[in-house]
Design an enzyme around this catalytic site. Structure first.
Site, PDB file in Angstrom:
ATOM      1  NE  ARG A   1      -9.584  54.914  60.266  1.00 25.04           N
ATOM      2  CZ  ARG A   1      -9.996  56.269  60.121  1.00 25.04           C
ATOM      3  NH1 ARG A   1     -11.129  56.114  59.464  1.00 25.04           N
ATOM      4  NH2 ARG A   1      -9.776  56.453  61.228  1.00 25.04           N
TER       5      ARG A   1
ATOM      6  N   GLY B   1      -4.327  55.254  50.724  1.00 27.79           N
ATOM      7  CA  GLY B   1      -2.851  54.832  50.455  1.00 27.79           C
ATOM      8  C   GLY B   1      -2.244  53.434  51.360  1.00 27.79           C
ATOM      9  CB  CYS B   2      -3.885  51.808  53.757  1.00 21.50           C
ATOM     10  SG  CYS B   2      -3.627  53.297  55.109  1.00 21.50           S
ATOM     11  CB  THR B   3      -5.606  50.302  48.537  1.00 16.93           C
ATOM     12  OG1 THR B   3      -7.009  50.544  49.929  1.00 16.93           O
ATOM     13  CG2 THR B   3      -6.361  49.998  48.010  1.00 16.93           C
TER      14      THR B   3
ATOM     15  CB  ALA C   1      -1.766  46.442  51.456  1.00 14.30           C
TER      16      ALA C   1
END
Length: 200
Positions: A91, A96-98, A101
């Protein structure tokens, strides 16, 4: 033994054990585990196991999706000119995704110099991808798959509306060179970057 005393002993019985502290401790551990996962969805069921549905050496499937600008991106056409790294995140804008990325952002030039483009993909809509890209100053496109059709085809969909953190490395010509499914944000960046730069 008198009948009255016998009845009294039966009524007293064994002492009742209080299980509340154990239940509370278990709930606290579960909450801590969810927090350490980076805030991503953890209850969703996987539509494909850790091995996914594709394999190294096979052709990458046809993928056409809109990016953060609403512009269609055809990954098969991309592969005609160069290889690419496609990283999957659950998401947009979650911790975690930040991390994942931004890791690809910081290693973007190394990957490009090795002959690969970088793309991110999640079940978010283009507007959410644009917010994520702008806020984190990401130099690559984020693909939107709100119907999860591509995520399912790749074997990384997490129902009802998420994805298994992964990455796919596809060489020029469209052949899959490496697949990593269910991987941590840091390892995804480190392993993908090492793979393409060592091939250079």
């Amino acid at each position: 033994m008198p009948m009255e005393l016998r009845k009294r002993l039966v009524q007293v019985g064994a002492p009742k054990v209080d299980t509340a502290p154990a239940k509370k401790k278990k709930a606290e551990k579960k909450a801590e585990k969810k927090e350490n996962s980076g805030g991503d969805e953890v209850k969703a069921e996987s539509s494909g196991g850790k091995k996914g549905k594709l394999s190294v050496g096979s052709a990458f499937p046809a993928v056409k999706l809109e990016d953060q600008d609403g512009k269609e991106v055809d990954l098969n056409k991309v592969a005609e000119a160069s290889g690419f790294v496609l990283f999957v995140y659950p998401r947009a804008s979650t911790p975690g995704c930040t991390k994942q990325a931004c890791g690809f952002r910081d290693n973007h030039q190394k990957i490009v110099d090795a002959g690969y483009q970088v793309f991110g993909i999640s079940s978010d809509k283009p507007k959410s991808q644009m917010t994520f890209k702008t806020k984190q100053n990401l130099p690559y496109s984020l693909l939107a798959d709100p119907t999860m059709s591509t995520l399912k085809a790749l074997g990384v969909a997490k129902m009802p509306k998420s994805a298994i953190r992964s990455h796919f490395i596809v060489g020029k010509g469209g052949v899959i060179e490496d697949i990593k499914i269910q991987i941590s944000p840091g390892d995804s960046v480190a392993e993908a970057t090492a793979f393409v730069t060592e091939k250079k």
